[in-house]
Design a protein around this motif. Structure first.
Motif, PDB file in Angstrom:
ATOM      1  N   GLU A  69       0.772  -2.108   2.378  1.00 10.66           N
ATOM      2  CA  GLU A  69       1.849  -1.421   1.664  1.00 10.66           C
ATOM      3  C   GLU A  69       1.313  -0.366   0.712  1.00 10.66           C
ATOM      4  O   GLU A  69       1.901   0.698   0.542  1.00 10.66           O
ATOM      5  N   GLN A  78       2.180   5.681   0.321  1.00 11.46           N
ATOM      6  CA  GLN A  78       1.746   7.039  -0.003  1.00 11.46           C
ATOM      7  C   GLN A  78       2.079   8.037   1.093  1.00 11.46           C
ATOM      8  O   GLN A  78       1.782   9.216   0.946  1.00 11.46           O
ATOM      9  N   ILE A  79       2.653   7.550   2.189  1.00 11.11           N
ATOM     10  CA  ILE A  79       2.909   8.472   3.308  1.00 11.11           C
ATOM     11  C   ILE A  79       4.070   9.384   2.956  1.00 11.11           C
ATOM     12  O   ILE A  79       5.169   8.920   2.634  1.00 11.11           O
ATOM     13  N   ILE A  80       3.793  10.691   2.987  1.00  8.46           N
ATOM     14  CA  ILE A  80       4.875  11.669   2.845  1.00  8.46           C
ATOM     15  C   ILE A  80       4.711  12.643   3.992  1.00  8.46           C
ATOM     16  O   ILE A  80       3.651  13.249   4.134  1.00  8.46           O
ATOM     17  N   LYS A 134      -7.644   2.879   6.557  1.00 10.45           N
ATOM     18  CA  LYS A 134      -8.098   2.789   5.174  1.00 10.45           C
ATOM     19  C   LYS A 134      -7.947   1.371   4.629  1.00 10.45           C
ATOM     20  O   LYS A 134      -8.841   0.854   3.957  1.00 10.45           O
ATOM     21  N   GLU A 165       0.191   8.871  10.734  1.00 14.56           N
ATOM     22  CA  GLU A 165       0.016   8.506   9.321  1.00 14.56           C
ATOM     23  C   GLU A 165      -0.208   7.008   9.177  1.00 14.56           C
ATOM     24  O   GLU A 165      -1.030   6.560   8.368  1.00 14.56           O
ATOM     25  N   LEU A 166       0.510   6.209   9.989  1.00 11.94           N
ATOM     26  CA  LEU A 166       0.339   4.747   9.922  1.00 11.94           C
ATOM     27  C   LEU A 166      -1.065   4.354  10.372  1.00 11.94           C
ATOM     28  O   LEU A 166      -1.700   3.478   9.779  1.00 11.94           O
ATOM     29  N   ALA A 172      -3.345   4.940   7.555  1.00 17.12           N
ATOM     30  CA  ALA A 172      -3.193   3.904   6.523  1.00 17.12           C
ATOM     31  C   ALA A 172      -3.896   2.618   6.939  1.00 17.12           C
ATOM     32  O   ALA A 172      -4.562   1.966   6.119  1.00 17.12           O
ATOM     33  N   PHE A 201      -1.035   1.629   1.063  1.00 18.63           N
ATOM     34  CA  PHE A 201      -1.341   2.903   1.708  1.00 18.63           C
ATOM     35  C   PHE A 201      -0.129   3.510   2.383  1.00 18.63           C
ATOM     36  O   PHE A 201       0.033   4.722   2.418  1.00 18.63           O
ATOM     37  N   THR A 202       0.753   2.661   2.928  1.00 15.20           N
ATOM     38  CA  THR A 202       1.915   3.244   3.603  1.00 15.20           C
ATOM     39  C   THR A 202       2.924   3.794   2.605  1.00 15.20           C
ATOM     40  O   THR A 202       3.692   4.689   2.932  1.00 15.20           O
ATOM     41  N   LEU A 214       7.424  -1.357   6.018  1.00 16.98           N
ATOM     42  CA  LEU A 214       6.306  -0.618   5.444  1.00 16.98           C
ATOM     43  C   LEU A 214       6.641   0.844   5.200  1.00 16.98           C
ATOM     44  O   LEU A 214       6.053   1.483   4.342  1.00 16.98           O
ATOM     45  N   TYR A 215       7.548   1.425   6.011  1.00 16.38           N
ATOM     46  CA  TYR A 215       7.859   2.850   5.881  1.00 16.38           C
ATOM     47  C   TYR A 215       9.265   3.064   6.398  1.00 16.38           C
ATOM     48  O   TYR A 215       9.705   2.402   7.342  1.00 16.38           O
TER      49      TYR A 215
END
Lengths: 256, 165
Positions: B124, B129-131, A94, A87-88, A91, B126-127, A39-40
């Motif tokens: 995915e 967009q993570i910066i 939301k 941040e996760l 997310a 939303f993640t 995911l990140y």
């Protein structure tokens, strides 16, 4: 090929760590040898969807390098991972319209760590789902203060002067008994002193009275004496007058 | 609630306050609050989270070395369904020993491959967009403000020039 037990005992800790890394499932996931849903990703950490989740959308955040527990990790990586966890969590809130999330870290098998690779769990919560609750058990204030005084020097504080152990308590009780005895003695002494003082005052009063009485009597005596003297003088004067009168009569008789 | 007034206050600095709560999960449970009254994780700025995370790590090592525990848990309860009881953002640092009566294990859900895929796609969005933006240092912010002021001043002068007959 897995080494035998004898070989394991002979190995140094560095070699054991290498062996762990080779067998670590999560290192393989990060390297891409095992398929996963990523995911990140950034230079320090990788976030992956958990296939055995506590709730929908459970994310595992892993450091790219192999570390077992939090104290082994450099501060830069720790800081970055917690910011990414924030941040996760945002997310997840939301994406699933959730009202709560947990961020969970387990250091050590006894804390619930299930893999030798450090990870941060981020998952959503719904009201009364019973996934994770931190109990709240009351503790006595004395125990609280013992813990506090035990930890303060390592956390950069000065110890408080509070009784914290049974020994100190017993000593305090003994000291208090001695103190009480001393206080009672002092009280008794004071009582005696006051009695003495009262007596002295009484005596002084009575003395003063006596003096006054005597003075008055003396004055009366003096007055009486003076009166007597005056009476005596008068008598004498009368006598003289009488003699003078008699003398005059005698002289008169001579001239008749 | 003000954590500074608690009797179990351990230490305090400009960003964080460490407290021994009156109702701990186990003796040695430390609660690390933010000094400023943030309520939820999303409100806390990144710099404060970084300092609190490093402090949480240090506190867990202190517990490990001096309170005879075999492990520690670090838990953030974000929101009421997550169990948040205080109105201020806090991190829980809980020492773990054998037979301490605590159990933070959960029963994992059994989801099919399709379910997992839909969940993945939903997240995915939303993640992606993570910066993680490094917060600009204060010096750079001040310089930017200066340039804006200078530009405005120049504008004013130009306007004056244009008004002159």
């Amino acid at each position: 090929m897995q080494p035998t037990e004898e070989e394991l005992k002979k190995m140094s800790p560095e070699q054991l760590l290498e062996l762990q890394k080779q067998n670590c499932i999560f290192c393989k996931i990060i390297a891409g040898e095992i398929p996963s849903k990523k995911l990140y990703q950034d230079e320090h950490c990788v976030a992956v969807l958990d296939i055995n989740p506590a709730s929908e959308g459970h994310v595992l955040l892993l450091p790219k390098d192999h570390y077992q527990i939090l104290p082994q990790m450099p501060e830069e990586v720790i800081a970055r991972m917690f910011v990414v966890a924030k941040e996760l969590s945002h997310a997840i809130l939301k994406a699933f319209n959730a009202k709560g999330t947990n961020i969970f870290v387990a250091n050590g098998a006894i804390a619930g760590q299930r893999a030798p690779h450090f990870m941060i769990h981020v998952f959503q919560r719904k009201q009364d789902d019973g996934i994770l609750t931190i109990p709240a058990k009351p503790i006595s204030e004395k125990d609280l203060m013992t813990l506090k005084n035990h930890l303060l020097p390592f956390v950069g504080g000065e110890k408080q002067q509070v009784l914290d152990e049974k020994k100190d308590a017993q000593q305090f009780i003994e000291d208090k008994k001695e103190l009480d005895a001393e206080i009672q003695e002092e009280k008794e002494e004071k009582k005696e002193e006051t009695k003495q003082v009262v007596q002295l005052k009484k005596e002084k009063k009575s003395e003063k009275k006596k003096k006054r009485k005597q003075k008055i009597e003396d004055d009366f005596d003096k007055f009486d004496k003076k009166e007597k003297e005056m009476d005596d003088e008068e008598e004498e004067i009368e006598k003289e007058e009488k003699t003078i009168a008699l003398d005059l009569d005698k002289i008169g008789d001579l001239f008749a | 609630m003000n954590p500074e007034t608690e009797p179990g206050l351990l230490f305090k600095d400009e960003n964080q306050i460490a407290v021994l709560p009156l109702k701990p999960a186990t003796p040695g449970h430390i609660q690390l609050f933010s000094a400023q009254p943030f309520t939820i994780l999303e409100q806390v700025p990144n710099a404060v989270i970084e300092t609190m995370a490093i402090t949480a790590n240090k506190l867990s090592t202190v517990l490990f070395d001096h309170l005879n525990c075999q492990g520690t848990n670090i838990i953030i309860e974000n929101g009421i369904p997550a169990g948040q009881t205080s109105s201020r953002f806090s991190m829980h640092i809980i020492p773990r020993r054998e037979n301490d009566g605590l159990n933070f294990q959960w029963n994992p859900l059994k989801l099919s491959e399709d379910d997992l895929n839909t969940i993945f796609l939903r997240l995915e969005e939303f993640t992606n967009q993570i910066i993680i933006q490094k917060e600009k240092s204060k010096i750079i912010q001040q310089e930017e403000k200066k340039t804006v002021l200078e530009y405005n001043q120049e504008n004013y002068l130009l306007k004056q020039l244009r008004r002159m007959p």
